[in-house]
Scaffold this motif. Structure first.
Motif, mmCIF file in Angstrom:
data_model
loop_
_atom_site.group_PDB
_atom_site.id
_atom_site.type_symbol
_atom_site.label_atom_id
_atom_site.label_comp_id
_atom_site.label_asym_id
_atom_site.label_seq_id
_atom_site.Cartn_x
_atom_site.Cartn_y
_atom_site.Cartn_z
ATOM 1 N N ASN A 577 0.854 -1.196 0.000
ATOM 2 C CA ASN A 577 0.000 0.000 0.000
ATOM 3 C C ASN A 577 0.890 1.246 0.000
ATOM 4 O OD1 ASN A 577 -1.842 2.056 0.477
ATOM 5 N ND2 ASN A 577 -3.102 0.807 1.864
ATOM 6 N N SER A 578 1.365 1.612 -1.178
ATOM 7 C CA SER A 578 2.328 2.711 -1.295
ATOM 8 C C SER A 578 1.789 4.023 -0.761
ATOM 9 C CB SER A 578 2.741 2.891 -2.757
ATOM 10 O OG SER A 578 3.423 1.763 -3.218
ATOM 11 N N THR A 579 0.531 4.319 -1.039
ATOM 12 C CA THR A 579 -0.050 5.594 -0.605
ATOM 13 C C THR A 579 -0.024 5.709 0.909
ATOM 14 O OG1 THR A 579 -1.504 5.576 -2.540
ATOM 15 C CG2 THR A 579 -2.085 7.069 -0.734
ATOM 16 N N LYS A 582 3.753 5.849 2.299
ATOM 17 C CA LYS A 582 4.432 7.129 2.082
ATOM 18 C C LYS A 582 3.880 8.226 2.988
ATOM 19 C CE LYS A 582 5.869 6.210 -2.661
ATOM 20 N NZ LYS A 582 5.632 6.452 -4.103
ATOM 21 N N THR A 604 10.513 1.180 2.281
ATOM 22 C CA THR A 604 10.805 0.840 0.881
ATOM 23 C C THR A 604 10.567 -0.640 0.628
ATOM 24 O OG1 THR A 604 12.478 2.585 0.750
ATOM 25 C CG2 THR A 604 12.601 0.826 -0.899
ATOM 26 N N GLU A 607 6.840 -1.604 0.549
ATOM 27 C CA GLU A 607 6.157 -1.218 -0.682
ATOM 28 C C GLU A 607 6.200 -2.345 -1.708
ATOM 29 O OE1 GLU A 607 6.419 2.845 -2.324
ATOM 30 O OE2 GLU A 607 7.857 3.211 -0.716
ATOM 31 N N LYS A 608 7.386 -3.001 -1.819
ATOM 32 C CA LYS A 608 7.551 -4.103 -2.775
ATOM 33 C C LYS A 608 8.381 -5.205 -2.128
ATOM 34 C CE LYS A 608 7.314 -1.058 -6.820
ATOM 35 N NZ LYS A 608 8.035 -0.555 -8.017
#
Length: 705
Positions: A577-579, A582, A604, A607-608
């Motif tokens: 869930n990048s949003t 961040k 980081t 994120e992936k």
């Protein structure tokens, strides 16, 4: 040690100090670089590697000083002044110069002269005040020294030794050699026309500045000398050097000065120049080795981090003519399912039978990609495969065989495939290289992969240490699936090593797959320190805790759980869930132990998680009209793959037996200082043919933009 390392690296004192502390606690370079960024001040692998290098240099220096102190004490000559000089010396050359006058010597001309009682005469000459020197010399004649001239000659031998042992004179000559030395070669006439000597003919009767001689040329010259085709000599302006020495020593213009002048010439020709010119050549060789090793290390890293195809069902072919093409079928995990031999080429020419067999095998084993070794009959085999009409889309790759023969005959290969011969093992290796180059190439001695220059001529210990560090770095950057990795791959994981790697394999075979990172602790003899160093680099696919398949270290799981709790979601919901990630205010999680570098790395990774840093393998097609060097013409634009990089250019596979060379001057329109800044190993490029020399089998290329 701290100040010594800082002087040579210019790194922050606190970072060096904490790195040394972590190394003393048996932490590894990958672990320190990845998980102790707050302690080191965010030093990277290269900087930590420099600290390790200079730490080892300092320890070597101190060990030598200790041995010298002991020798001087045993001789009863260790003064406070001598102790101070040795303590302040910052390099081995200075230490050895200080020790030289006290070093136990073999029988020398000076030692013989001393035994004949001529040292007092030598001291009188060096005082430069003596008069009637011939009369003085007569007083020292004996049965062993029958004439005055013999006495003077013996005194000069003693003076020559004193001159040889003066550190200021040695330093001065070193400076001259460093700045002005020439390396000169003379061809050995008896071998000038030898066929094998022709590859060195550019260096017959060669001369150039030693300091400007590039690494590859110096190593080539020294190899030519080793093989007996040339003789090598280091020269400088002798008259200039002798004049400088005389100015340091001679203060008068009497008979003593004349004797000292003779002694200086003797010392220079017999003692100083041979020793220091050899030292200069040795130092130049050391620098050439370092450059060559750097090129090799950079190439190896690019090769190890080459694009993997991933977990696919692969049919691999080790091509050949007379002995046929060995074919193997592998499942998605690289397990051997089937093997046999086909004979599509001369002398049998059973291409129809080969096509039928390949078609049936790809259907039977649901093959998704084909890997063809790039050795003998490679292009012919590739053309055969491309004639086949497969039911499903088939990717066809040509794979480097470099080092495959070394692997197939190795103990590792015999242990993996005890019931199969070297041809089957070689074909399996080709297929596995396509799936995961890193996992397969770690099984081969890095020197045998052949991606450098003059690897057999450089310092082998330095080469091995450098390449081992590269392999370790690559393995830990990518991470390792503990449930599928081989013992050689596991052995490079931080904190593991060969014995623990074998222990992990035995545990896996007896207890089944690891389901959590915590269960790794159950492996016999894998203690807390090893777990700390290794855990973050070991991956467990489809684990209950998704963090077990990430580079987040178990020591930070509670922190991630707290972050998820504060966001009022589960860890699984937070991952990817990048949003949301961040938007997290990381500052509120900063503590004395955990700083922004670690927190940033965690976010980081979340994120992936488990993202492979490598690109994916891409199909490449050579120009099918180019089959031999005779087909290559100046002006052609051809597709190619970079298969080796040196500091004078790169070699490119254009689909034939002979690789072409892009000289460094043909990589760009402007000046190029670093070949690797323009191309990388296994890179797919377009080249322009500049020149073809069929007789010497050489192809000159230019990088086409």
């Amino acid at each position: 040690m701290l100040h010594y390392i800082q002087k040579h690296t210019q790194l922050p004192e606190s970072g060096i100090k904490n790195t040394l502390k972590l190394l003393a606690e048996d932490c590894t370079l990958p672990f320190i670089a990845r998980y102790r960024k707050e302690a080191t001040g965010n030093l990277d692998e290269v900087e930590i590697g420099q600290i390790i290098t200079y730490k080892e240099q300092f320890e070597t220096l101190e060990k030598r000083k200790t041995a010298i102190f002991k020798s001087l004490e045993e001789q009863g000559v260790l003064t406070d002044e001598l102790r101070s000089k040795l303590n302040t010396a910052q390099d081995l050359t200075t230490v050895e110069d200080i020790y030289l006058p006290y070093k136990k010597k073999r029988k020398t001309k000076a030692e013989t002269a001393r035994k004949n009682g001529l040292e007092p005469l030598a001291k009188m000459i060096m005082s430069q005040n003596a008069r009637d020197l011939e009369g003085l010399a007569h007083r020292y004649t004996t049965n062993e020294v029958p004439a005055a001239e013999d006495a003077l000659e013996g005194a000069r031998h003693i003076i020559a030794e004193w001159i040889n042992e003066r550190s200021d004179i040695r330093s001065g000559i070193r400076y001259q050699l460093e700045r002005f030395a020439m390396i000169e070669t003379k061809v050995v006439k008896a071998k000038e026309t030898d066929e094998k000597a022709q590859k060195f003919r550019d260096y017959f009767n060669w001369s150039e500045s030693l300091s400007r001689c590039p690494s590859h040329r110096l190593l080539a010259i020294l190899r030519a000398e080793t093989e007996g085709y040339i003789r090598v000599k280091i020269t400088i302006d002798d008259e200039r050097v002798l004049e400088k020495i005389e100015r340091k020593i001679i203060r008068s213009h009497n008979d003593c000065a004349a004797q000292i002048t003779l002694a200086i010439k003797d010392a220079y020709k017999r003692l100083l120049l041979p020793s220091l010119s050899n030292e200069a050549l040795s130092e130049a060789k050391k620098k050439a080795d370092e450059t060559a090793i750097q090129v090799f290390a950079k190439n190896l890293q690019q090769l190890l981090l080459g694009a993997p195809l991933g977990e696919k069902r692969i049919l691999a072919i080790d091509p050949g003519f007379r002995t046929g093409c060995k074919v193997v079928c592998l499942d998605a995990q690289g397990k051997l399912l089937h093997n046999e031999t086909i004979y599509p080429h001369a002398p049998k020419n059973d291409d129809k039978g080969a096509i039928k067999k390949i078609s049936s095998l790809t259907d039977a084993y649901k093959i998704e990609a084909i890997a063809i070794g790039n050795g003998t009959a490679s292009r012919e085999t590739e053309r055969l495969i491309k004639r086949i009409h497969f039911k499903n889309e088939m990717q066809v790759f040509v794979v480097s065989e470099a080092g495959a023969s070394i692997y197939s005959a190795s103990k590792i290969a015999r242990d993996e495939f005890p019931n199969y011969d070297v041809t089957v093992r070689g074909a399996v290796s080709i297929g596995r290289r396509l799936a995961d180059p890193l996992a397969e190439l770690v099984k081969i001695d890095a020197k045998s992969i052949g991606v450098g220059q003059y690897q057999h001529d450089v310092d082998q210990t330095a080469l091995k240490n450098s390449l081992d560090r590269v392999v370790e770095n690559c393995v830990n950057r990518v991470g390792v699936n503990i449930n599928t990795a081989s013992a050689p791959l596991l052995s490079y994981v931080s904190g593991i090593g060969p014995k623990l790697a074998e222990g992990i394999i035995r545990f896996r075979e007896s207890e089944g797959s690891f389901t959590t990172r915590i269960t790794i602790k159950k492996v016999p003899r894998l203690g807390g320190k090893a777990f700390e160093q290794a855990a973050g680099f070991l991956r467990i696919k489809d684990a209950e805790n998704p963090l077990d398949d990430s580079s987040v270290h178990p020591e930070r799981y509670k922190l991630v759980q707290q972050i998820a709790k504060d966001q009022q979601i589960s860890i699984s919901e937070m991952i990817g869930n990048s949003t949301l990630l961040k938007g997290i205010d990381l500052q509120k999680y900063v503590t004395e132990e955990v700083g922004m570098p670690t927190l940033t790395d965690i976010i980081t990774e979340l994120e992936k998680p488990g993202l492979d840093i490598r690109e994916k393998a891409k199909v490449f097609t050579f120009n099918q009209n180019i089959r031999t060097i005779e087909d290559v013409q100046a002006g052609q634009l051809l597709p190619g793959i970079v298969n080796n990089i040196t500091n004078f250019g790169c070699f490119v596979d254009i689909g034939i037996k002979e690789s072409g060379l892009i000289h460094i001057s043909n990589l760009a329109d402007g000046f190029v200082s670093d070949v690797s800044a323009h191309v990388s190993l296994q890179q797919q490029i377009i080249v322009k043919v500049l020149e073809v020399d069929i007789s010497r089998k050489r192809i000159q290329l230019k990088l086409h933009k």
